[in-house]
Motif scaffolding. Structure first.
Motif, PDB file in Angstrom:
ATOM      1  N   LEU A   1      -3.354   7.911  16.257  1.00  0.00           N
ATOM      2  CA  LEU A   1      -4.217   7.248  14.426  1.00  0.00           C
ATOM      3  C   LEU A   1      -5.257   6.297  14.380  1.00  0.00           C
ATOM      4  O   LEU A   1      -4.641   5.386  15.400  1.00  0.00           O
ATOM      5  CB  LEU A   1      -3.839   7.568  13.575  1.00  0.00           C
TER       6      LEU A   1
ATOM      7  N   TYR B   1       0.057   5.143   1.207  1.00  0.00           N
ATOM      8  CA  TYR B   1      -0.758   6.197   1.936  1.00  0.00           C
ATOM      9  C   TYR B   1      -0.441   7.652   1.650  1.00  0.00           C
ATOM     10  O   TYR B   1       0.952   6.959   1.926  1.00  0.00           O
ATOM     11  CB  TYR B   1      -1.411   5.792   3.717  1.00  0.00           C
TER      12      TYR B   1
ATOM     13  N   GLY C   1      -5.484  12.488   9.255  1.00  0.00           N
ATOM     14  CA  GLY C   1      -4.946  11.123   9.004  1.00  0.00           C
ATOM     15  C   GLY C   1      -4.096  10.526   7.629  1.00  0.00           C
ATOM     16  O   GLY C   1      -4.564  11.340   6.641  1.00  0.00           O
ATOM     17  N   LEU C   2      -4.488   9.132   7.330  1.00  0.00           N
ATOM     18  CA  LEU C   2      -3.635   8.703   6.743  1.00  0.00           C
ATOM     19  C   LEU C   2      -4.587   8.498   4.934  1.00  0.00           C
ATOM     20  O   LEU C   2      -6.580   8.152   5.484  1.00  0.00           O
ATOM     21  CB  LEU C   2      -3.343   7.224   6.827  1.00  0.00           C
TER      22      LEU C   2
ATOM     23  N   LEU D   1      -5.853   6.414   1.322  1.00  0.00           N
ATOM     24  CA  LEU D   1      -4.441   5.323   0.786  1.00  0.00           C
ATOM     25  C   LEU D   1      -4.637   5.667  -0.771  1.00  0.00           C
ATOM     26  O   LEU D   1      -6.242   6.588  -1.169  1.00  0.00           O
ATOM     27  CB  LEU D   1      -5.757   4.075   0.456  1.00  0.00           C
TER      28      LEU D   1
ATOM     29  N   GLN E   1       0.051  11.601   3.956  1.00  0.00           N
ATOM     30  CA  GLN E   1      -0.544  12.512   5.346  1.00  0.00           C
ATOM     31  C   GLN E   1      -0.427  14.358   5.228  1.00  0.00           C
ATOM     32  O   GLN E   1       0.783  13.951   4.617  1.00  0.00           O
ATOM     33  CB  GLN E   1      -0.215  11.383   6.127  1.00  0.00           C
TER      34      GLN E   1
ATOM     35  N   PHE F   1       3.938   7.569   3.127  1.00  0.00           N
ATOM     36  CA  PHE F   1       3.825   5.986   4.161  1.00  0.00           C
ATOM     37  C   PHE F   1       3.578   4.781   3.089  1.00  0.00           C
ATOM     38  O   PHE F   1       2.495   5.353   2.820  1.00  0.00           O
ATOM     39  CB  PHE F   1       2.775   5.960   4.956  1.00  0.00           C
TER      40      PHE F   1
ATOM     41  N   LYS G   1      -2.948  -0.208  -3.797  1.00  0.00           N
ATOM     42  CA  LYS G   1      -2.939  -0.472  -3.108  1.00  0.00           C
ATOM     43  C   LYS G   1      -2.631  -2.104  -4.115  1.00  0.00           C
ATOM     44  O   LYS G   1      -2.381  -2.070  -5.357  1.00  0.00           O
ATOM     45  CB  LYS G   1      -3.941  -1.539  -2.343  1.00  0.00           C
TER      46      LYS G   1
ATOM     47  N   PHE H   1      -8.709   5.542   7.494  1.00  0.00           N
ATOM     48  CA  PHE H   1      -8.153   6.840   8.989  1.00  0.00           C
ATOM     49  C   PHE H   1      -8.861   7.497   8.838  1.00  0.00           C
ATOM     50  O   PHE H   1      -9.264   8.388   8.746  1.00  0.00           O
ATOM     51  CB  PHE H   1      -6.796   7.195   8.262  1.00  0.00           C
ATOM     52  N   GLY H   2      -9.133   7.888  10.290  1.00  0.00           N
ATOM     53  CA  GLY H   2      -9.570   8.811  11.328  1.00  0.00           C
ATOM     54  C   GLY H   2      -8.419  10.224  10.667  1.00  0.00           C
ATOM     55  O   GLY H   2      -7.175   9.983  10.686  1.00  0.00           O
ATOM     56  N   PRO H   3      -8.850  11.352  11.799  1.00  0.00           N
ATOM     57  CA  PRO H   3      -8.295  12.544  11.475  1.00  0.00           C
ATOM     58  C   PRO H   3      -7.068  12.945  12.348  1.00  0.00           C
ATOM     59  O   PRO H   3      -5.943  13.932  12.297  1.00  0.00           O
ATOM     60  CB  PRO H   3      -8.637  13.515  11.497  1.00  0.00           C
TER      61      PRO H   3
ATOM     62  N   PHE I   1       0.677  -0.998   0.018  1.00  0.00           N
ATOM     63  CA  PHE I   1       0.549   0.010   0.223  1.00  0.00           C
ATOM     64  C   PHE I   1       0.813   1.553  -0.002  1.00  0.00           C
ATOM     65  O   PHE I   1       1.805   1.395   0.427  1.00  0.00           O
ATOM     66  CB  PHE I   1      -0.475   0.273   1.409  1.00  0.00           C
TER      67      PHE I   1
ATOM     68  N   GLU J   1       3.325  14.066   3.059  1.00  0.00           N
ATOM     69  CA  GLU J   1       3.764  12.268   4.399  1.00  0.00           C
ATOM     70  C   GLU J   1       3.014  11.555   3.115  1.00  0.00           C
ATOM     71  O   GLU J   1       2.129  10.714   3.460  1.00  0.00           O
ATOM     72  CB  GLU J   1       4.481  12.588   4.914  1.00  0.00           C
TER      73      GLU J   1
END
Lengths: 112, 113
Positions: free
Chosen positions: B90, A36, A43-44, A46, A38, A90, A49, B104-106, A34, A88
């Motif tokens: 997170l 991701y 949050g992250l 997607l 940010q 990931f 994948k 994901f949440g914030p 994956f 960023e």
């Protein structure tokens, strides 16, 4: 156990230039991979994948990544970077025990 | 709008106090996760839950506790036993424990002084 290495902590590219973010994984079988993204304080999300099949996968926001088993890599690419891509990034891998392991991240700065 | 909410976004506590971080999802997902994020270290798994009333420790569970009494909610308590609690936390969810796509949440930034 599976692990992920993102060799570049920070990358700076000019707007409009191409981008490649590196990701190497350690895992005995074919992993699930994956990418991701940010934004600061968020949050992250997607991007894309890879589970199986075509080794070149397309994601959102014009990103793509290529799975190369021989190099244990899953590098993220974009042909032309926009200022809004600064964030960023990931890389993550899921292995045999269903644990998702994240790399340490690569921070992308986009120069005007 | 379906998604994951975490509250509050910023949380400040004095050392020695327990604090609970909220995570709620309305995606009807069975599995939920808590991660801790520190600069330069990526995300590390604290706890995860694949179903209501069940949860497992992740890599760094010491000093944390969770509960999963409802499908929608997975609160995380940072106890006074956690030696270095200041971090970005997170919460994530997935359809089930074998679905690898996590949402994901914030996040909540916890500062303990």
């Amino acid at each position: 156990a599976q692990s992920v290495t993102q060799p570049d902590i920070h990358i700076t590219v000019s707007e409009g230039a191409s981008l490649e973010l590196r990701c190497n994984y350690s895992y005995g079988a074919t992993p699930y991979l994956f990418w991701y993204v940010q934004s600061p304080g968020q949050g992250l999300q997607l991007l894309l994948k890879y589970f199986s099949g075509d080794t070149l996968v397309q994601g959102i926001k014009g990103f793509e990544a290529e799975f190369k088993r021989s190099q244990s890599s899953f590098n993220l690419r974009k042909p032309s970077v926009h200022w809004s891509d600064a964030a960023e990034y990931f890389c993550a891998v899921v292995g045999w025990n269903n644990d998702m392991r994240f790399g340490a991240g690569t921070r992308l700065t986009v120069k005007p | 709008d379906g998604g994951i909410t975490q509250s509050p976004k910023y949380l400040f506590r004095k050392e020695g106090q327990n604090v609970t971080l909220s995570c709620e999802q309305n995606l009807n997902h069975d599995a939920m996760y808590w991660y801790r994020q520190d600069p330069g270290q990526g995300l590390r798994l604290i706890y995860y839950s694949q179903i209501v009333n069940d949860f497992q420790k992740g890599d760094i569970a010491e000093g944390y506790s969770v509960s999963r009494e409802k499908k929608e909610s997975f609160p995380l308590t940072v106890t006074s036993a956690q030696k270095n609690p200041t971090a970005f936390y997170l919460c994530a969810s997935s359809i089930d424990g074998s679905s690898y796509e996590q949402y994901f949440g914030p996040g909540t930034r916890l500062t303990v002084t």
